[in-house]
Design an enzyme around this catalytic site. Structure first.
Site, PDB file in Angstrom:
ATOM      1  N   TYR A  90       0.790  -1.232   0.000  1.00  0.00           N
ATOM      2  CA  TYR A  90       0.000   0.000   0.000  1.00  0.00           C
ATOM      3  C   TYR A  90       0.827   1.289   0.000  1.00  0.00           C
ATOM      4  CZ  TYR A  90      -3.870  -3.135   0.946  1.00  0.00           C
ATOM      5  OH  TYR A  90      -4.781  -4.136   0.856  1.00  0.00           O
ATOM      6  N   PRO A 103     -11.342  -0.790  -2.020  1.00  0.00           N
ATOM      7  CA  PRO A 103     -12.527  -1.594  -2.311  1.00  0.00           C
ATOM      8  C   PRO A 103     -13.784  -0.909  -1.773  1.00  0.00           C
ATOM      9  CG  PRO A 103     -11.390  -2.499  -0.419  1.00  0.00           C
ATOM     10  CD  PRO A 103     -10.586  -1.304  -0.878  1.00  0.00           C
ATOM     11  N   HIS A 329      -7.808   0.845   2.161  1.00  0.00           N
ATOM     12  CA  HIS A 329      -7.526  -0.556   2.461  1.00  0.00           C
ATOM     13  C   HIS A 329      -6.323  -0.779   3.388  1.00  0.00           C
ATOM     14  CE1 HIS A 329      -8.127  -4.715   1.960  1.00  0.00           C
ATOM     15  NE2 HIS A 329      -8.208  -4.807   0.660  1.00  0.00           N
ATOM     16  N   SER A 445      -5.980 -14.922   4.563  1.00  0.00           N
ATOM     17  CA  SER A 445      -5.795 -14.302   5.873  1.00  0.00           C
ATOM     18  C   SER A 445      -4.749 -15.056   6.689  1.00  0.00           C
ATOM     19  CB  SER A 445      -7.125 -14.290   6.627  1.00  0.00           C
ATOM     20  OG  SER A 445      -6.913 -13.863   7.962  1.00  0.00           O
ATOM     21  N   SER A 545     -10.473 -12.237  -4.929  1.00  0.00           N
ATOM     22  CA  SER A 545     -10.720 -12.290  -3.495  1.00  0.00           C
ATOM     23  C   SER A 545     -12.129 -12.793  -3.239  1.00  0.00           C
ATOM     24  CB  SER A 545     -10.560 -10.892  -2.889  1.00  0.00           C
ATOM     25  OG  SER A 545     -10.670 -10.940  -1.496  1.00  0.00           O
ATOM     26  N   GLN A 546     -12.252 -13.692  -2.265  1.00  0.00           N
ATOM     27  CA  GLN A 546     -13.578 -14.116  -1.810  1.00  0.00           C
ATOM     28  C   GLN A 546     -13.997 -13.200  -0.675  1.00  0.00           C
ATOM     29  OE1 GLN A 546     -15.738 -18.205  -0.500  1.00  0.00           O
ATOM     30  NE2 GLN A 546     -13.904 -17.737   0.659  1.00  0.00           N
TER      31      GLN A 546
END
Length: 637
Positions: A90, A103, A329, A445, A545-546
């Site tokens: 980032y 997002p 984010h 994660s 991404s889920q």
């Protein structure tokens, strides 16, 4: 208070009971790196890469030296990769936040009949925010436990405590993630309300009393009337935050030369969150259009300046019913945004609006409009920012698609992981569109560990490649049982990599750590990291991404490369929501074509499961591929 009187955003004491993130064995990472890249680069290039990797990992070589340094770093830090990862992912990124980084969560369309309805919704939402913040302040939020693979493990909660206290400060070369310093007598807490590109301070605590919903509504009404006053209207300063990070840092340094601007920036940077009261946007509010409007506000001519992208949470409430959350984010992951947002929506549904007709006990002070002094230089910078945002708006291509033939329950009945199954479907869709496999990112994660954020699941496996080649006609000799075995092999490979990633054993963070610690030691750039294969390995043309939800809403984001796709998905019991994004100026990518290929692949995979082992009857899950479906009729909105 001086603007920069803050400390870096790190939390301590909330994840001490969890284990530290492990450092994987060096040879294990190097072997897996070669396995991941072998089928993604030409043979000659791979041979050279293997030679470089072997040299890096040789006994007594530079790799072992750096590995030892990482192990020492692990001993001294709660999380050895956190700072490296945060900067690489980032803070070093110079691209504009909207579309490229931030997002959004898109709420179901609200049916506001009047402007008062939207202000009531906003007041109710703010009440929920204050309830949620009270839970955080009391450290009363229940601990999350892992779901899916290796379910039941407690997870690090640090990210939740950054929701309302963080701010991403732009820098000329690198941004800074800052957090408020706690003090004995904190100033009254406030929210910034954006309305008609103007910014207002809404104190939510007055005389040590938290404002109730009726008071909040009264204050929002005042803000709406103040914003209507055209004589006092100021330039849309929020547009500057939509620019590239270096450009915004330079513009901010010009802004803070004036004390009025410094005070206004300070109020924004210290607020709990933003509430953006947006004007009607124009287009029909389909899922796709709401996603686009949430990502960029429709550009400078609509609501693109009615926001402040550096703040982690911006709650957008459009008077036309287009509502959601825009998320910066860097302080937290999508699941934290989902948990917070679901709390708010359930609060609003389960706790009826407490607006009553009775007058307020005491007259509330009027909200304060933030003032700006705009020199000709600032005006020029605003014009440049507006132009760039408009180009981004025209460039973004989005398709939000609801696949309704089956959902995760059907996949589970095949004894397959829904996430792994969908990842293989995404590989098939990309291959069908482009005839090749590319480096793919799926966030995993690592909150099982102290200060854990994410690592990468590399979904472009050799097993997935074998399956997609068969399904696209490159291996016509296989029957359905053999094809189903290839599908299971691909899903197993994906599942195994997922387990490796969530237990801290994936390769991306480890390679990043080796690269960054070499930089810290002022070593010359190592051949492993200047090799073209390493560059290709980090060009995530397919970024996925889920983001599952338990209430009706969905998450989406933009691609991370000019020729790439962003693919966010939300598996439900009987359907799957996909949000596919790309850029129009790329001749390679096209969101509609990708969605068409994705639909076709999901139908074929479902049919293959039904025919291959028939664990459920077709009438229970009608996944047969009809001719109309094969011919690519337009997917429903």
């Amino acid at each position: 208070m001086p603007i920069l009187e803050r400390e870096p955003s790190r939390d301590h004491g909330k994840s001490d009971g969890l284990p530290k993130l492990p450092v994987p064995k060096l040879q294990q990472t190097l072997d897996m790196y070669l396995k991941c890249m072998r089928h993604l680069v030409p043979e000659e290039k791979f041979r050279r890469t293997k030679m470089i990797v072997d040299q890096f990992g040789a006994p007594g070589g530079v790799g072992q030296f750096l590995q030892q340094k990482l192990l020492e770093r692990r001993e001294k830090n709660a999380n050895w990769v956190y700072d490296y990862w945060l900067e690489d992912m980032y803070l070093n990124n110079r691209l504009a936040l909207p579309v490229n980084s931030s997002p959004v969560m898109v709420f179901p369309k609200q049916n506001f009949r009047t402007n008062s309805d939207s202000l009531r919704f906003a007041a109710h939402l703010i009440s929920g925010v204050l309830e949620y913040k009270a839970l955080l302040d009391a450290q009363a939020l229940p601990v999350d436990y892992a779901r899916g693979q290796l379910a039941g493990t407690p997870l690090c909660m640090d990210q939740y405590y950054r929701l309302f206290t963080s701010y991403r400060l732009p820098g000329p070369k690198r941004d800074t993630l800052v957090a408020q310093k706690s003090s004995v007598m904190p100033e009254p807490e406030h929210i910034i309300v954006a309305c008609k590109n103007q910014f207002f301070v809404l104190d939510v605590v007055i005389n040590f009393r938290r404002l109730n919903e009726k008071d909040l509504y009264t204050q929002l009404e005042k803000i709406w009337r103040m914003a209507e006053n055209e004589e006092e209207r100021l330039p849309p300063i929020g547009l500057l935050t939509s620019d590239g990070r270096t450009e915004w840092a330079e513009a901010r340094s010009v802004l803070i030369q004036d004390s009025t601007n410094r005070d206004s920036l300070d109020m924004i940077e210290r607020c709990l969150c933003l509430v953006c009261l947006n004007e009607p946007s124009g287009p029909e509010l389909t899922d796709t259009n709401r996603a686009l409007l949430m990502l960029h506000g429709g550009g400078p001519e609509r609501n693109g300046g009615n926001c402040w992208y550096d703040k982690p949470l911006q709650f957008v409430i459009g008077s036309d019913g287009c509502c959601g959350v825009v998320c910066e984010h860097s302080p937290f992951e999508g699941i934290v945004l989902v948990q917070c947002t679901e709390y708010l929506l359930k609060y609003m549904k389960g706790s009826p609006s407490k607006l009553v007709r009775a007058a307020s006990v005491s007259e509330l002070p009027a909200p304060r409009r933030l003032r700006w002094k705009c020199s000709p230089e600032i005006q020029a910078l605003l014009a440049a920012s507006a132009d760039k945002l408009q180009r981004l708006v025209k460039n973004l291509d989005m398709n939000v698609y609801k696949f309704t033939n089956y959902g995760k329950e059907f996949i589970k009945k095949q004894k397959m992981s829904p996430d792994a199954y969908i990842q293989v479907a995404l590989q098939l869709a990309y291959y069908r569109c482009h005839g090749r496999q590319v480096s793919t990112y799926e966030s995993a994660s690592i909150r099982r560990f102290q200060e854990g954020r994410v690592d990468n699941i590399r979904s472009a496996t050799s097993e997935a490649l074998a399956f997609v080649r068969t399904m696209t006609g490159e291996n016509c000799s296989l029957n359905d049982v053999e094809k189903l075995k290839q599908l299971r092999d691909a899903i197993n490979a994906q599942t195994n990599y997922t387990i490796m990633a969530i237990t801290g054993m994936a390769i991306d963070n480890h390679l990043l750590g080796l690269r960054e610690i070499a930089k810290e030691l002022n070593m010359e750039k190592l051949e492993l990291f200047s090799d073209e294969t390493y560059t290709i390995s980090n060009q995530f043309i397919l970024s996925t991404s889920q983001v599952p939800t338990t209430v009706e809403m969905f998450c989406c984001y933009g691609p991370v490369l000019p020729n790439g796709y962003g693919a966010c998905y939300n598996p439900q019991s009987d359907h799957i929501i996909f949000c596919v994004s790309s850029f129009r100026d790329s001749e390679e990518s096209c969101s509609d074509k990708f969605v068409k290929a994705l639909r076709e692949g999901l139908l074929e995979m479902g049919s293959l499961c039904t025919k291959g082992n028939n664990p459920v009857t077709p009438s229970e899950h009608p996944v047969q591929v009809s001719n109309t479906m094969r011919n690519g009729s337009k997917p429903q909105e």
